[in-house]
Design a protein around this motif. Structure first.
Motif, mmCIF file in Angstrom:
data_model
loop_
_atom_site.group_PDB
_atom_site.id
_atom_site.type_symbol
_atom_site.label_atom_id
_atom_site.label_comp_id
_atom_site.label_asym_id
_atom_site.label_seq_id
_atom_site.Cartn_x
_atom_site.Cartn_y
_atom_site.Cartn_z
ATOM 1 N N SER A 49 -24.224 -11.237 31.315
ATOM 2 C CA SER A 49 -23.512 -11.207 32.148
ATOM 3 C C SER A 49 -22.031 -11.164 32.419
ATOM 4 O O SER A 49 -21.048 -10.968 31.389
ATOM 5 C CB SER A 49 -23.388 -12.980 32.974
ATOM 6 N N THR A 98 -19.347 -12.793 32.760
ATOM 7 C CA THR A 98 -18.967 -13.971 32.105
ATOM 8 C C THR A 98 -18.728 -14.158 31.280
ATOM 9 O O THR A 98 -17.664 -13.542 30.765
ATOM 10 C CB THR A 98 -18.938 -15.244 33.371
ATOM 11 N N THR A 139 -9.646 -15.653 43.156
ATOM 12 C CA THR A 139 -11.485 -14.667 42.942
ATOM 13 C C THR A 139 -12.422 -15.997 42.678
ATOM 14 O O THR A 139 -12.690 -16.808 43.216
ATOM 15 C CB THR A 139 -11.034 -14.539 41.035
ATOM 16 N N PHE A 140 -13.053 -15.683 42.687
ATOM 17 C CA PHE A 140 -14.838 -16.100 41.143
ATOM 18 C C PHE A 140 -14.185 -16.839 40.657
ATOM 19 O O PHE A 140 -13.686 -16.379 39.844
ATOM 20 C CB PHE A 140 -16.248 -15.199 41.407
ATOM 21 N N ALA A 152 -15.781 -17.303 37.419
ATOM 22 C CA ALA A 152 -15.848 -17.219 36.077
ATOM 23 C C ALA A 152 -14.339 -16.457 35.242
ATOM 24 O O ALA A 152 -13.751 -16.404 34.645
ATOM 25 C CB ALA A 152 -16.897 -16.022 36.192
ATOM 26 N N THR A 153 -13.575 -15.199 36.422
ATOM 27 C CA THR A 153 -12.496 -15.046 36.203
ATOM 28 C C THR A 153 -11.225 -15.799 35.071
ATOM 29 O O THR A 153 -10.899 -14.868 34.409
ATOM 30 C CB THR A 153 -11.599 -13.886 37.524
ATOM 31 N N VAL A 208 -8.739 -8.409 39.597
ATOM 32 C CA VAL A 208 -9.860 -8.144 39.929
ATOM 33 C C VAL A 208 -10.197 -6.901 41.396
ATOM 34 O O VAL A 208 -8.824 -6.434 41.900
ATOM 35 C CB VAL A 208 -10.053 -9.634 40.699
ATOM 36 N N ASP A 222 -11.353 -7.182 35.196
ATOM 37 C CA ASP A 222 -12.691 -7.601 35.880
ATOM 38 C C ASP A 222 -13.045 -6.189 37.139
ATOM 39 O O ASP A 222 -12.527 -6.793 37.939
ATOM 40 C CB ASP A 222 -12.294 -9.454 36.304
ATOM 41 N N ALA A 249 -16.433 -6.923 37.877
ATOM 42 C CA ALA A 249 -17.464 -7.111 38.450
ATOM 43 C C ALA A 249 -17.738 -6.698 39.394
ATOM 44 O O ALA A 249 -19.248 -6.177 39.764
ATOM 45 C CB ALA A 249 -17.607 -8.787 38.885
ATOM 46 N N HIS A 250 -17.104 -6.007 40.780
ATOM 47 C CA HIS A 250 -17.336 -5.715 42.081
ATOM 48 C C HIS A 250 -17.611 -4.330 42.376
ATOM 49 O O HIS A 250 -17.635 -3.359 43.255
ATOM 50 C CB HIS A 250 -15.957 -6.097 43.212
ATOM 51 N N SER A 295 -20.371 -6.620 36.330
ATOM 52 C CA SER A 295 -21.433 -7.304 36.773
ATOM 53 C C SER A 295 -22.535 -6.510 37.025
ATOM 54 O O SER A 295 -22.394 -5.799 38.247
ATOM 55 C CB SER A 295 -21.092 -8.425 37.355
ATOM 56 N N TYR A 337 -25.288 -8.574 37.663
ATOM 57 C CA TYR A 337 -25.824 -9.529 38.645
ATOM 58 C C TYR A 337 -26.568 -9.281 40.082
ATOM 59 O O TYR A 337 -26.225 -7.766 40.191
ATOM 60 C CB TYR A 337 -25.145 -11.012 39.212
ATOM 61 N N LYS A 354 -25.373 -7.538 42.492
ATOM 62 C CA LYS A 354 -24.368 -6.664 42.726
ATOM 63 C C LYS A 354 -24.441 -4.886 43.351
ATOM 64 O O LYS A 354 -25.422 -5.056 43.050
ATOM 65 C CB LYS A 354 -23.450 -6.634 41.497
ATOM 66 N N GLY A 390 -26.583 -9.948 33.837
ATOM 67 C CA GLY A 390 -26.046 -8.885 33.164
ATOM 68 C C GLY A 390 -25.232 -8.801 33.360
ATOM 69 O O GLY A 390 -23.828 -9.059 34.483
ATOM 70 N N TYR A 404 -12.820 -15.309 48.885
ATOM 71 C CA TYR A 404 -13.957 -16.445 48.107
ATOM 72 C C TYR A 404 -12.451 -17.768 49.047
ATOM 73 O O TYR A 404 -11.473 -17.632 49.483
ATOM 74 C CB TYR A 404 -13.301 -16.384 46.259
HETATM 75 C C1 LIG Z 1 -14.624 -10.940 40.662
HETATM 76 C C2 LIG Z 1 -16.343 -11.672 39.809
HETATM 77 N N1 LIG Z 1 -15.487 -11.834 37.980
HETATM 78 C C3 LIG Z 1 -16.657 -12.455 37.266
HETATM 79 C C4 LIG Z 1 -17.658 -12.436 38.186
HETATM 80 C C5 LIG Z 1 -19.319 -13.148 37.247
HETATM 81 O O1 LIG Z 1 -20.151 -12.267 37.234
HETATM 82 P P1 LIG Z 1 -21.658 -12.328 36.020
HETATM 83 O O2 LIG Z 1 -22.283 -13.214 37.032
HETATM 84 O O3 LIG Z 1 -21.825 -11.401 35.966
HETATM 85 O O4 LIG Z 1 -21.707 -13.805 35.675
HETATM 86 C C6 LIG Z 1 -17.561 -12.493 39.551
HETATM 87 C C7 LIG Z 1 -19.396 -12.801 40.098
HETATM 88 O O5 LIG Z 1 -19.652 -12.712 41.232
HETATM 89 C C8 LIG Z 1 -17.184 -12.009 39.908
HETATM 90 O O6 LIG Z 1 -17.169 -11.983 42.131
#
Ligand SMILES: Cc1ncc(COP(=O)(O)O)c(C=O)c1O
Length: 387
Positions: free
Chosen positions: A54, A56, A80-81, A83-84, A128, A159, A161-162, A183, A185, A188, A195, A331
């Motif tokens: 992931s 994350t 942000t999400f 996870a960050t 991000v 980060d 991810a996007h 990411s 996911y 994505k 992943g 978000y």
């Molecule tokens: C900005 C951001 N960072 C991190 C992640 C985490 O990604 P993952 O689900 O691959 O762990 C996401 C997931 O949507 C995200 O939007």
């Protein structure tokens, strides 16, 4: 019509490559994963890559490899999400939340400059690249985010991810900061189901990340059950994690990577249609795009209902949903999440911009196989709802 918020596009070699893995007799990390690492690194021009299960996990490994530890502080955007920010807490460090820019939801050099003045002891930053648009990394005046961080000895983790495949001024995201994390996911821009990948040009960081992604084992032992040589001998040098990417996932990723630019272009054409159809609606603020359209990966198309709007965001989402249209919200900012709010006594008035975005924001459907009729249907329902 039924239009989901997002839909995967797996029309290439995914099945073929997954079948190869199933027939190989080895399902977890091996050649397909290493190939995926090499190809992603080549694609963005990074020296090293570490595939994990992931983004994350990649963010966690990245901060750990940078040496972030108990009591440290790390700058992170509020918008942000989770996870960050949660990975900062995994290590016992504390996030310092930054407000973002209206229209882009990005941290800008101006925001960072202020934060550095206010918190001179903070030496790590996670940015991000929101929705697929890169932050202002460098510029001619040498006051981009990377320039500021270099001058102030701040380590940067992106980060992203996007943001695969996004660019800053024509150069792929993946090598600007000390570490970049993608990411893969399911929703994505390219996916492996679940992943992620950590990229870096730093040999020490990649060594540490690769050790820590598999239990802190001191050498590659992926072949320990299949090798004909006695290869069971290994040492554990740290209490690591179980973050490796299996070959089945990497096989999907390899097929997705082959069409990454094609998928990006399709997303871009949908974004263009949205801009064209929604440009004259006074009560909607469209995304502020500061990069070239072809440098954007268009993961999200996020609009904000402004103060001229007669319906609120939730009513708008319900109206779209009743007509079969899926949406999302990017978000609910972290200052509104119970855990962060209570732990750090965060108040909405400390984040006026992200609070303002949050009140009105919604993300419209965008995925490569969305057709013109579907985009027009979404726009028409939106216009009716807001009229
Ligand atoms: C900005 C951001 N960072 C991190 C992640 C985490 O990604 P993952 O689900 O691959 O762990 C996401 C997931 O949507 C995200 O939007």
């Amino acid at each position: 019509m039924k239009i989901p918020f997002s839909k995967i596009s797996c029309n290439g070699n995914e099945l073929k490559y997954v079948t190869d893995v199933l027939e190989s007799g080895w399902l977890t990390t091996a050649e397909k994963t290493f190939e995926f690492e090499r190809k992603i690194a080549n694609y963005v021009g990074a020296k090293y890559a570490c595939a994990v299960n992931s983004c994350t996990a990649a963010l966690h490994l990245g901060l750990e490899a940078l040496g972030v530890t108990y009591g440290d502080k790390v700058f992170v955007p509020d918008m942000t999400f989770t996870a960050t920010a949660e990975v900062i807490r995994y290590l016992g460090a504390d996030p310092v939340f930054l407000d973002v820019e209206y229209g882009t939801s990005l941290i800008t050099p101006e925001i960072l400059e202020q934060a550095i003045l206010q918190y001179p002891d903070v030496k790590h930053l996670i940015i991000v690249h929101f929705g697929g648009q890169a932050c202002e990394m460098t510029n001619e005046q040498k006051n981009g985010i990377i320039d500021l961080c270099q001058r102030n000895q701040i380590k940067v983790m992106e980060d992203a991810a996007h943001a695969f495949p996004s660019k800053w001024q024509g150069k792929y995201i993946g090598t600007f900061g000390d570490i970049t994390c993608f990411s893969f996911y399911a929703n994505k821009t390219i996916t492996t189901g679940e992943g992620g990948m950590l990229l870096t040009d730093n040999e020490e960081i990649i060594k540490r990340a690769k050790t820590m992604r598999l239990h802190g084992i001191n050498r590659d032992v992926w072949d320990r059950f299949t090798s004909e040589k006695p290869s069971w001998e290994y040492d554990v040098v740290a209490p690591g994690f179980k973050y490796n990417m299996p070959d089945i996932s990497a096989a999907i990723g390899l097929a997705q990577l082959e069409v990454a630019e094609e998928l990006r272009l399709k997303r871009q054409s949908i974004a263009l249609l949205y801009f064209e159809n929604l440009k004259n609606i006074e009560c909607i603020d469209l995304p502020l795009v500061k990069v070239k359209f072809e440098d954007h990966s268009w993961h999200l198309f996020t609009i904000t209902l402004n103060h001229k709007c007669k319906v609120n965001r939730n009513e708008c989402i319900e109206a779209l949903s009743s007509k079969g249209i899926g949406t999302s919200v990017h978000y609910k900012p972290l200052h509104r999440m119970t855990y962060y709010q209570n732990k750090y006594q965060l108040k909405p008035c400390d984040f006026p911009v992200s609070e303002n975005i949050w009140q009105g924001t919604l993300s419209l459907p965008i995925y490569p196989d969305m057709n013109i009729n579907e985009v027009e249907y979404v726009c028409n329902v939106l216009k009716e709802t807001l009229s």
